[in-house]
Design an enzyme around this catalytic site. Structure first.
Site, PDB file in Angstrom:
ATOM      1  CB  SER A  36      -3.637  43.502 -37.293  1.00 10.05           C
ATOM      2  OG  SER A  36      -3.437  43.920 -38.629  1.00 10.05           O
ATOM      3  CG  HIS A  61      -1.159  39.899 -37.125  1.00 13.28           C
ATOM      4  ND1 HIS A  61      -0.969  38.531 -37.210  1.00 13.28           N
ATOM      5  CD2 HIS A  61      -1.936  40.227 -38.196  1.00 13.28           C
ATOM      6  CE1 HIS A  61      -1.607  38.056 -38.266  1.00 13.28           C
ATOM      7  NE2 HIS A  61      -2.198  39.068 -38.891  1.00 13.28           N
ATOM      8  CG  ASP A  63      -2.346  41.563 -41.555  1.00 18.19           C
ATOM      9  OD1 ASP A  63      -2.450  40.328 -41.522  1.00 18.19           O
ATOM     10  OD2 ASP A  63      -2.835  42.314 -40.684  1.00 18.19           O
ATOM     11  CG  MET A  65      -2.665  42.112 -47.637  1.00 18.67           C
ATOM     12  SD  MET A  65      -4.137  43.129 -47.469  1.00 18.67           S
ATOM     13  CE  MET A  65      -4.602  42.742 -45.787  1.00 18.67           C
ATOM     14  CG  HIS A  94      -1.532  36.815 -42.121  1.00 24.24           C
ATOM     15  ND1 HIS A  94      -2.804  37.299 -41.862  1.00 24.24           N
ATOM     16  CD2 HIS A  94      -1.701  35.773 -42.984  1.00 24.24           C
ATOM     17  CE1 HIS A  94      -3.690  36.583 -42.533  1.00 24.24           C
ATOM     18  NE2 HIS A  94      -3.048  35.663 -43.234  1.00 24.24           N
ATOM     19  CG  MET A  96      -3.138  37.365 -46.327  1.00 22.28           C
ATOM     20  SD  MET A  96      -4.077  38.697 -45.565  1.00 22.28           S
ATOM     21  CE  MET A  96      -2.794  39.488 -44.626  1.00 22.28           C
ATOM     22  CG  MET A 165      -7.670  34.025 -42.886  1.00 18.09           C
ATOM     23  SD  MET A 165      -6.931  35.535 -42.209  1.00 18.09           S
ATOM     24  CE  MET A 165      -8.191  36.774 -42.481  1.00 18.09           C
ATOM     25  N   GLY A 170      -7.736  40.265 -46.801  1.00 18.41           N
ATOM     26  CA  GLY A 170      -7.569  41.391 -47.738  1.00 18.41           C
ATOM     27  C   GLY A 170      -7.833  42.742 -47.121  1.00 18.41           C
ATOM     28  N   GLY A 172      -9.042  45.048 -43.344  1.00 17.67           N
ATOM     29  CA  GLY A 172      -9.379  45.115 -41.930  1.00 17.67           C
ATOM     30  C   GLY A 172     -10.826  45.551 -41.776  1.00 17.67           C
ATOM     31  CG  ASP A 203      -5.972  37.811 -38.887  1.00 12.51           C
ATOM     32  OD1 ASP A 203      -6.497  38.893 -38.572  1.00 12.51           O
ATOM     33  OD2 ASP A 203      -5.009  37.737 -39.694  1.00 12.51           O
ATOM     34  N   GLY A 204      -9.401  38.394 -37.757  1.00 10.42           N
ATOM     35  CA  GLY A 204     -10.462  39.038 -38.515  1.00 10.42           C
ATOM     36  C   GLY A 204     -11.726  39.272 -37.711  1.00 10.42           C
ATOM     37  N   GLY A 225      -7.096  44.323 -35.174  1.00 10.01           N
ATOM     38  CA  GLY A 225      -6.648  45.529 -35.859  1.00 10.01           C
ATOM     39  C   GLY A 225      -7.458  46.727 -35.410  1.00 10.01           C
TER      40      GLY A 225
HETATM   41  C1  DX5 Z   1      -7.103  40.729 -42.894  1.00 15.01           C
HETATM   42  C2  DX5 Z   1      -5.880  40.688 -42.022  1.00 15.01           C
HETATM   43  C3  DX5 Z   1      -6.126  40.991 -40.598  1.00 15.01           C
HETATM   44  C4  DX5 Z   1      -6.689  42.351 -40.343  1.00 15.01           C
HETATM   45  C5  DX5 Z   1      -7.574  42.259 -39.131  1.00 15.01           C
HETATM   46  O1  DX5 Z   1      -6.833  40.169 -44.130  1.00 15.01           O
HETATM   47  O2  DX5 Z   1      -5.259  39.411 -42.058  1.00 15.01           O
HETATM   48  O3  DX5 Z   1      -4.991  40.772 -39.779  1.00 15.01           O
HETATM   49  O4  DX5 Z   1      -5.732  43.347 -40.131  1.00 15.01           O
HETATM   50  O5  DX5 Z   1      -8.196  43.454 -38.939  1.00 15.01           O
HETATM   51  P1  DX5 Z   1      -9.490  43.601 -38.020  1.00 15.01           P
HETATM   52  O6  DX5 Z   1      -9.088  43.115 -36.662  1.00 15.01           O
HETATM   53  O7  DX5 Z   1      -9.787  45.028 -38.078  1.00 15.01           O
HETATM   54  O8  DX5 Z   1     -10.554  42.705 -38.615  1.00 15.01           O
HETATM   55 ZN    ZN Z   2      -3.595  38.979 -40.523  1.00 11.80          ZN
END
Ligand code: DX5
Ligand code: ZN
Length: 250
Positions: A36, A61, A63, A65, A94, A96, A165, A170, A172, A203-204, A225
């Protein structure tokens, strides 16, 4: 005592007791790794993309937001268009965001290969899926930690990816929610029972420590990420995540 007679020949039971050991075929299941870029250094974005290209990463990936569906704002189609130019790897977007239908075409133009929308953000989810597919992209549906896997039942046959999720969306660098493992198992059962070609993306909070359990529970895709970008050797970390495999008996 005789157990059978063939063409007049009598067979002794002891011969009948020869056992065949049936080895069930196994398929190996290797993780698709989708770093990510939310955790990348955006001042060195080109270098970060180059690193991913040289690595064994399978997807990028991305993200998005909006500060409404989630309490944070990241980046949009313009940045994705730049990233797209640096790579041939699939761009896994992705969203959000609320009202993703307003932006699907823009993300297509920016070069998205997969677009994933949140079930919680889409009152007309089936229409969103149709729109994404009609634009020639793969369609994913994401569910938040509080959303049951069963809420996907009526769209599972229409989509390519379920993004589960394992943190609240929201940000990382959050901690993996352990209950996600049983949700992955439940989803795996549903998908396998119906024999659907749907990928489970987690993811997460994915780390080198918990990735094996996540894959063993049935995940196909690992989003990572901070585990990748904060690592001393991101390429080696990606290889390690990618080499996680579980054998599945058919
Ligand atoms: C969070 C995102 C993730 C995030 C994951 O809302 O959708 O993709 O970047 O980050 P890590 O792997 O650091 O939890
Ligand atoms: Zn994501």
């Amino acid at each position: 005592m005789l157990c059978g007679e063939t063409q007049g020949r009598k067979t002794d039971t002891r011969i009948c007791q020869v056992r065949f050991i049936y080895l069930a075929p196994q398929i190996t299941h290797m993780a698709i790794v989708a770093p990510s870029l939310l955790a990348a250094n955006f001042l060195r974005l080109e270098e970060e993309c180059k690193m991913l290209n040289e690595s064994e990463a399978d997807w990028f990936h991305l993200d998005v937001m909006d500060g409404r569906f989630v309490p944070n704002i990241s980046y949009g189609p313009m940045i994705i268009e730049f990233i797209r130019k640096t790579t041939r790897k699939p761009c896994d977007v992705h969203l959000m965001i609320l009202e993703p239908e307003k932006f699907a075409e823009e993300f297509k133009k920016a070069g998205a290969d997969h677009v994933t929308v949140h079930i919680e953000a889409c009152p007309n989810l089936h229409r969103n899926i149709q729109q994404i597919k009609s634009l020639g992209m793969q369609a994913g549906v994401a569910i938040n930690p509080h959303t049951p896997v069963t809420s996907l039942i009526d769209v599972l046959q229409d989509i390519d990816i379920v993004l589960l999720m394992s943190v609240n969306p929201g940000y990382g660098a959050q901690k993996f929610i352990p209950h996600s493992l049983s949700k992955i198992r439940e989803l795996r059962k549903l998908i396998d029972n119906w024999n659907l070609p749907v990928l489970i993306e987690v993811d997460g909070g994915v780390t080198l420590e918990n990735a094996k359990d996540i894959v063993a529970a049935g995940a196909d895709v690992l989003v990572a990420g901070n585990t990748v970008f904060q690592s001393k050797d991101p390429k080696a970390t990606i290889s390690q995540l990618r080499s996680i495999e579980t054998a599945k008996t058919l």
